[in-house]
Design a protein around this motif. Structure first.
Motif, PDB file in Angstrom:
ATOM      1  N   ILE A   1     -32.691-110.125  14.163  1.00 61.37           N
ATOM      2  CA  ILE A   1     -31.881-111.341  14.248  1.00 61.37           C
ATOM      3  C   ILE A   1     -31.984-111.890  15.667  1.00 61.37           C
ATOM      4  N   PHE A   2     -32.396-113.131  15.788  1.00 59.40           N
ATOM      5  CA  PHE A   2     -32.557-113.756  17.099  1.00 59.40           C
ATOM      6  C   PHE A   2     -31.373-114.669  17.411  1.00 59.40           C
ATOM      7  N   VAL A   3     -30.848-114.517  18.641  1.00 62.11           N
ATOM      8  CA  VAL A   3     -29.804-115.408  19.146  1.00 62.11           C
ATOM      9  C   VAL A   3     -30.261-115.954  20.500  1.00 62.11           C
ATOM     10  N   GLU A   4     -29.543-116.950  20.988  1.00 66.82           N
ATOM     11  CA  GLU A   4     -29.972-117.636  22.208  1.00 66.82           C
ATOM     12  C   GLU A   4     -29.444-116.965  23.463  1.00 66.82           C
ATOM     13  N   ARG A   5     -28.239-116.386  23.412  1.00 65.60           N
ATOM     14  CA  ARG A   5     -27.594-115.871  24.620  1.00 65.60           C
ATOM     15  C   ARG A   5     -27.237-114.389  24.473  1.00 65.60           C
ATOM     16  N   GLN A   6     -27.152-113.691  25.622  1.00 61.76           N
ATOM     17  CA  GLN A   6     -26.784-112.284  25.616  1.00 61.76           C
ATOM     18  C   GLN A   6     -25.379-112.080  25.048  1.00 61.76           C
ATOM     19  N   GLU A   7     -24.452-112.984  25.409  1.00 63.46           N
ATOM     20  CA  GLU A   7     -23.083-112.862  24.899  1.00 63.46           C
ATOM     21  C   GLU A   7     -23.048-112.978  23.373  1.00 63.46           C
ATOM     22  N   SER A   8     -23.888-113.866  22.836  1.00 63.32           N
ATOM     23  CA  SER A   8     -23.942-114.033  21.381  1.00 63.32           C
ATOM     24  C   SER A   8     -24.468-112.769  20.711  1.00 63.32           C
ATOM     25  N   ALA A   9     -25.464-112.122  21.346  1.00 61.42           N
ATOM     26  CA  ALA A   9     -26.005-110.876  20.791  1.00 61.42           C
ATOM     27  C   ALA A   9     -24.933-109.792  20.748  1.00 61.42           C
ATOM     28  N   ASP A  10     -24.181-109.660  21.830  1.00 59.14           N
ATOM     29  CA  ASP A  10     -23.134-108.631  21.869  1.00 59.14           C
ATOM     30  C   ASP A  10     -22.026-108.922  20.854  1.00 59.14           C
ATOM     31  N   LYS A  11     -21.649-110.195  20.702  1.00 52.54           N
ATOM     32  CA  LYS A  11     -20.590-110.555  19.747  1.00 52.54           C
ATOM     33  C   LYS A  11     -21.038-110.291  18.305  1.00 52.54           C
ATOM     34  N   LEU A  12     -22.276-110.699  17.986  1.00 51.14           N
ATOM     35  CA  LEU A  12     -22.777-110.481  16.631  1.00 51.14           C
ATOM     36  C   LEU A  12     -22.935-108.989  16.339  1.00 51.14           C
ATOM     37  N   PHE A  13     -23.293-108.219  17.357  1.00 53.92           N
ATOM     38  CA  PHE A  13     -23.399-106.758  17.217  1.00 53.92           C
ATOM     39  C   PHE A  13     -22.048-106.155  16.795  1.00 53.92           C
ATOM     40  N   VAL A  14     -20.979-106.586  17.454  1.00 53.68           N
ATOM     41  CA  VAL A  14     -19.643-106.075  17.129  1.00 53.68           C
ATOM     42  C   VAL A  14     -19.242-106.510  15.716  1.00 53.68           C
ATOM     43  N   ASP A  15     -19.533-107.773  15.387  1.00 48.80           N
ATOM     44  CA  ASP A  15     -19.159-108.280  14.059  1.00 48.80           C
ATOM     45  C   ASP A  15     -19.881-107.525  12.942  1.00 48.80           C
ATOM     46  N   LEU A  16     -21.182-107.237  13.130  1.00 51.78           N
ATOM     47  CA  LEU A  16     -21.943-106.513  12.113  1.00 51.78           C
ATOM     48  C   LEU A  16     -21.491-105.057  12.019  1.00 51.78           C
ATOM     49  N   GLN A  17     -21.163-104.457  13.156  1.00 54.22           N
ATOM     50  CA  GLN A  17     -20.657-103.083  13.124  1.00 54.22           C
ATOM     51  C   GLN A  17     -19.335-102.994  12.361  1.00 54.22           C
ATOM     52  N   ASN A  18     -18.511-104.024  12.504  1.00 52.54           N
ATOM     53  CA  ASN A  18     -17.246-104.046  11.766  1.00 52.54           C
ATOM     54  C   ASN A  18     -17.472-104.148  10.264  1.00 52.54           C
ATOM     55  N   LYS A  19     -18.656-104.634   9.882  1.00 54.90           N
ATOM     56  CA  LYS A  19     -19.006-104.715   8.450  1.00 54.90           C
ATOM     57  C   LYS A  19     -19.831-103.501   8.026  1.00 54.90           C
ATOM     58  N   ASN A  20     -19.836-102.449   8.876  1.00 54.30           N
ATOM     59  CA  ASN A  20     -20.498-101.170   8.574  1.00 54.30           C
ATOM     60  C   ASN A  20     -22.022-101.258   8.523  1.00 54.30           C
ATOM     61  N   TYR A  21     -22.613-102.167   9.280  1.00 57.14           N
ATOM     62  CA  TYR A  21     -24.061-102.221   9.424  1.00 57.14           C
ATOM     63  C   TYR A  21     -24.469-101.497  10.712  1.00 57.14           C
ATOM     64  N   THR A  22     -25.479-100.639  10.614  1.00 55.20           N
ATOM     65  CA  THR A  22     -26.003 -99.941  11.789  1.00 55.20           C
ATOM     66  C   THR A  22     -26.943-100.883  12.535  1.00 55.20           C
ATOM     67  N   CYS A  23     -26.591-101.249  13.741  1.00 57.31           N
ATOM     68  CA  CYS A  23     -27.395-102.225  14.477  1.00 57.31           C
ATOM     69  C   CYS A  23     -27.242-101.972  15.982  1.00 57.31           C
ATOM     70  N   MET A  24     -28.119-102.628  16.754  1.00 50.49           N
ATOM     71  CA  MET A  24     -28.073-102.522  18.213  1.00 50.49           C
ATOM     72  C   MET A  24     -28.508-103.855  18.821  1.00 50.49           C
ATOM     73  N   PRO A  25     -27.922-104.236  19.970  1.00 48.71           N
ATOM     74  CA  PRO A  25     -28.397-105.444  20.665  1.00 48.71           C
ATOM     75  C   PRO A  25     -29.597-105.130  21.554  1.00 48.71           C
ATOM     76  N   LEU A  26     -30.437-106.113  21.792  1.00 49.79           N
ATOM     77  CA  LEU A  26     -31.616-105.961  22.651  1.00 49.79           C
ATOM     78  C   LEU A  26     -31.747-107.228  23.491  1.00 49.79           C
ATOM     79  N   HIS A  27     -31.415-107.106  24.780  1.00 46.85           N
ATOM     80  CA  HIS A  27     -31.527-108.274  25.663  1.00 46.85           C
ATOM     81  C   HIS A  27     -31.651-107.812  27.111  1.00 46.85           C
ATOM     82  N   GLY A  28     -31.912-108.740  27.996  1.00 45.27           N
ATOM     83  CA  GLY A  28     -32.175-108.423  29.394  1.00 45.27           C
ATOM     84  C   GLY A  28     -30.992-107.887  30.157  1.00 45.27           C
ATOM     85  N   GLY A  29     -29.779-108.008  29.604  1.00 48.78           N
ATOM     86  CA  GLY A  29     -28.603-107.512  30.293  1.00 48.78           C
ATOM     87  C   GLY A  29     -28.391-106.019  30.132  1.00 48.78           C
TER      88      GLY A  29
END
Length: 851
Positions: free
Chosen positions: A439-467
């Motif tokens: 899943i591609f997003v534009e900003r690092q903050e968006s990646a971290d927010k979507l990561f938390v939202d997907l984890q709350n829905k019980n999906y195993t995921c990780m963010p990947l960005h320069g931060g």
């Protein structure tokens, strides 16, 4: 022998005998100007006299020569119209000019923390500059580029058959003189037998379209620009000729640099190329290094010392390696094969200065290969600066998504994107449990927010960005490939070169801002003949990006939704009417200049937040500019004091004691009264509120606050003149303390970096300072963190007290302390850069020097 003893006696005589060359004293038989025989044996005296006369003749001759040179120089200057002829300089020791220049800089710089840190930063930057070599004066080893001989099966093809074959191979288009014919079997390329065995083991059946045309071109010694869609095998197209190129050259000698360099814009792509090279390296007995920012520099240094035929790197880390230890760590004189992968990004305006610096270190007759999935026309002129008679090979058109990818573009509001993403993920994992989703997003903050939202829905995921730390990014990619983390939310840092076989779904959660980024994001799926799906979300208010998305869909002959077409048409109409500006291609930015401007803007915003005004802001404020000047000058008087030498004893800076002025150390003066800080703060706050109420800007209000506080403190001081008079004169101080000195100075060191404070206060430095200057130097006060100030009854900030009865000793001590502070500040900046290069918060990185 007597003459030599006499000379030693003369050298060890009193200072009065050294200062008068014509007076004679006992034992002064061998003086420099011999006017009469010395009281030594006649033979020895005559011999010394002859030597002195010869030296005098030589000096006289050299003076005559220098006089003639000056005369000729003056005549030349008159002819050329030069106002001042250059002076004839005596032969200097190596490095003497640099020392003089360093001393001049040291004399000019002030003693404030800002000045010292600025000079330290300049020294660090100077140490990292790359010296451009003079290639004409370097004796490079000869090498061979052309290895390819077309086999009879290829040579016998007619032009019509070649055209038909290129059309069959995804419509290969080629520009340039005398291109070789495409070859469709691995055995046609003339590769080493070990390479063919590895290719069979990897089960590569036949060359792909780009490989069939590019490998013969590269092995013929030509520079090429290779443009092919993602997942088409571009990496193999340049590493196979590279191995043949390396094996034709003599083996590396000690301290030799690499023979081949592969440069990429991202760390992930560098790692991936390095892994693809590994099977061939082992079979051919070669070594390779992978160097990118974020990994420990010590690992790269160890690789360079061992020697590697191939280096895969990013531009920033390569410049760091080239400047480490004054350039003695690695040299690029052996590099004869250069690859720029994802060349469009390498020549983006942000990368171009770094890339050109590195290319300037490599011999001009090298072979250069450029590859990418996209190559905009505006980048072509930049790329051709580094190529010689290039061939341009385009497979499947420029900036085209592969036909193995199903492209879906959905126009939907922002709030519905997350639910639609959950729906897509549910369908994917119901159909194929071992699939991967990116899943591609534009900003690092968006990646971290979507990561938390997907984890709350019980999906195993990780963010990947320069931060994120580099070690975490590497582990995320490993987990993504082995399936332990099937979903990755990434910024475009992962859009280049990431290759995961089971990746079936790409969701462009935030629409890309230009066509090339869309192509690269979509190309992460459907690689090497596999199928995949790319779903792109675009909101109704993002119509300026609809034009590029429409172009990408049309170029790859994918279905275009009517809503997207309507958005693109509406935006095109606005552009024609002058109501909107077309979106850029993503390659026309100002790069480093833009980053500098952003940093300046952030700095101005930070100063404004603390009530300070920058010079640019003052110019814009117009009528409020004078107030801003006065406020800034008042603040500077308080915060940026220069070191001054005062006559008289040192002040008493114990708890509750104020610093007397320079005048108070020579004549009796009243002690400084205590200032009511609460009253001063109240006056400052009131002035700021009045300025804001009058409609002034935040900067002007801040300046008014500083002025009001300064005036309140000044009034408090003036009102305290009736206080009891304390005698601070030298004579009175001597009566109180027999050890009081005639001169003193205070150097405030509290605000310098920790390494600078340690450098100047450690035992060895203090002993050296006292021994070399003859002054008394004492470390006093305590350290206060940034933003904290000592109260009326607190100990003062950390400082050095210099005392002596001779002024020149105090001056000498200040100069030596300044040198130590600059050295310490430079060490601090270098350590910070090494820490950043090593990934930020990791383990401490050691310092290496190569002898």
């Amino acid at each position: 022998m007597a003459a030599l003893l006499g000379a030693e006696a003369a050298a060890s005589s009193s200072s009065s005998s050294l200062s008068s060359g014509v007076k004679k004293e006992e034992g002064d038989g061998d003086q420099m100007d011999v006017d009469e025989p010395a009281a030594a044996p006649a033979a020895a005296g005559a011999k010394v006299e002859e030597e002195d006369e010869e030296e005098d003749e030589l000096e006289a001759f050299m003076k005559g020569v220098q006089k003639q040179v000056r005369t000729v120089d003056k005549a030349d200057a008159v002819k050329l119209g030069i106002k001042k002829a250059p002076e004839v300089l005596e032969a200097a020791e190596p490095g003497e000019d640099e020392v003089d220049e360093e001393e001049d800089e040291l004399a000019k710089v002030g003693m404030s923390a800002a000045d010292i840190l600025a000079l330290a930063a300049k020294k660090v930057k100077k140490g990292r500059e790359l010296a451009v070599p003079d290639h004409k004066n370097i004796d490079y080893l000869p090498f061979r580029k052309a290895f390819y001989t077309a086999p009879p099966e290829v040579e016998q093809l007619s032009q019509a058959e070649v055209d038909a074959l290129r059309l069959e191979l995804d419509d290969i288009k080629i520009r340039g003189a005398e291109p070789p014919k495409p070859a469709t079997k691995w055995s046609y390329f003339g590769l080493p037998a070990a390479c063919i065995d590895v290719i069979k083991a990897l089960e590569y059946a036949a060359p792909t379209s780009i490989q069939a045309q590019a490998i013969p071109a590269v092995m013929s010694g030509r520079d090429i620009i290779g443009v092919a869609k993602t997942g088409s095998g571009k990496t193999m197209a340049f590493i196979l000729p590279m191995f043949r190129h390396i094996k034709d050259q003599p083996p590396l000698r000690p301290l030799d640099g690499p023979v081949a360099m592969i440069m990429t814009p991202t760390r992930e792509l560098a790692t991936q190329i390095y892994k693809e090279c590994k099977p061939f390296l082992k079979a051919l007995g070669l070594r390779a290094s992978c160097a990118y920012g974020g990994m420990p520099l010590k690992d790269n240094i160890a690789d360079m010392k061992r020697g590697s035929e191939v280096i895969v790197c990013t531009p920033g880390r390569m410049i760091e390696l080239l400047t480490t230890n004054s350039g003695r760590l690695i040299n690029l004189q052996r590099v004869t094969y250069l690859v720029l992968d994802e060349a469009d990004r390498m020549f983006d305006m942000g990368f171009e200065p770094q890339v050109m610096k590195i290319l300037g270190q490599i011999r001009p007759d090298r072979q250069t290969v450029l590859f990418s999935a996209t190559f905009p026309r505006q980048m072509e002129a930049l790329a051709r600066k580094v190529l010689r008679r290039p061939l341009e090979i385009t497979v499947g058109g420029r900036s085209v998504v592969a036909d193995t990818i199903t492209q879906v573009v959905e126009v939907r509001p922002e709030e519905s994107k997350f639910n639609r993403t959950l729906e897509l993920l549910g369908q994917l994992f119901n159909d194929e449990s071992d699939a991967r989703a990116l899943i591609f997003v534009e900003r690092q903050e968006s990646a971290d927010k979507l990561f938390v939202d997907l984890q709350n829905k019980n999906y195993t995921c990780m963010p990947l960005h320069g931060g994120r730390e580099q070690v975490d990014r590497d582990q995320t990619i490993v987990d993504f490939k082995n399936g332990s983390c099937p979903i990755v939310i990434a910024t475009s840092v992962a859009a280049r070169g990431l290759d995961v076989k089971q990746l079936k779904l790409v969701v462009q959660y935030d629409v890309p801002n230009h066509m090339e980024d869309y192509v690269h994001r979509a190309g992460r799926t459907g690689r090497a003949g596999n199928t995949g799906t790319c779903v792109t979300f675009i909101t109704p208010d993002q119509e300026r990006y609809a034009v590029d998305i429409l172009k990408a869909l049309t170029a790859s002959k994918a279905p275009v939704p009517p809503e997207l077409e309507a958005m693109a048409q509406a935006f095109a109409d606005k552009v024609k009417a002058g109501k909107a500006q077309a979106a850029g291609s993503g390659f026309g930015g100002k790069g480093l200049d833009r980053l500098d401007n952003e940093r300046d803007a952030a700095s101005r915003a930070e100063r404004a937040a603390y009530g300070e005004t920058a010079k640019d802001d003052k110019k814009k404020d117009g009528a409020g500019g004078d107030d801003g000047d006065e406020g800034e000058q008042a603040a500077k008087k308080v915060a940026d004091l220069e070191v001054q030498i005062h006559r008289g004893p040192a002040p008493n800076l114990e708890k509750g004691k104020m610093i007397p002025s320079a005048a108070s150390t020579t004549t009796p003066a009243p002690a400084a009264p205590a200032v009511d800080s609460k009253a001063a703060e109240a006056a400052a706050k009131k002035a700021e509120q009045e300025a804001l109420a009058a409609g002034k800007s935040a900067g002007v209000a801040g300046a008014a606050s500083v002025i009001a506080k300064f005036n309140a403190m000044l009034k408090a001081k003036q009102s305290g003149h009736a206080a009891p008079v304390t005698d601070h004169s030298t004579e009175a101080a001597r009566r109180r303390d027999p050890d009081a000195t005639d001169y003193h100075a205070i150097v405030w060191i509290n605000d310098y970096p920790q390494k600078a404070r340690w450098k100047v206060t450690n035992k060895d430095t203090m002993v050296h300072l006292v021994d070399s200057t003859g002054a008394s130097i004492t470390n006093k006060g305590i350290f206060y963190e940034a933003g904290k100030e000592p109260g009326p009854n607190d100990l003062p900030k950390l400082h050095l007290l210099i005392e002596s009865n001779e002024e020149f000793r105090v001056q000498h001590a200040i100069a030596e302390i300044k040198k130590a502070l600059i050295e310490g500040a430079t060490m601090a900046l270098e350590a910070e850069q090494r820490q950043q290069a090593g990934g930020g918060g990791g383990a401490a990185i050691g310092r290496y020097s190569v002898i």
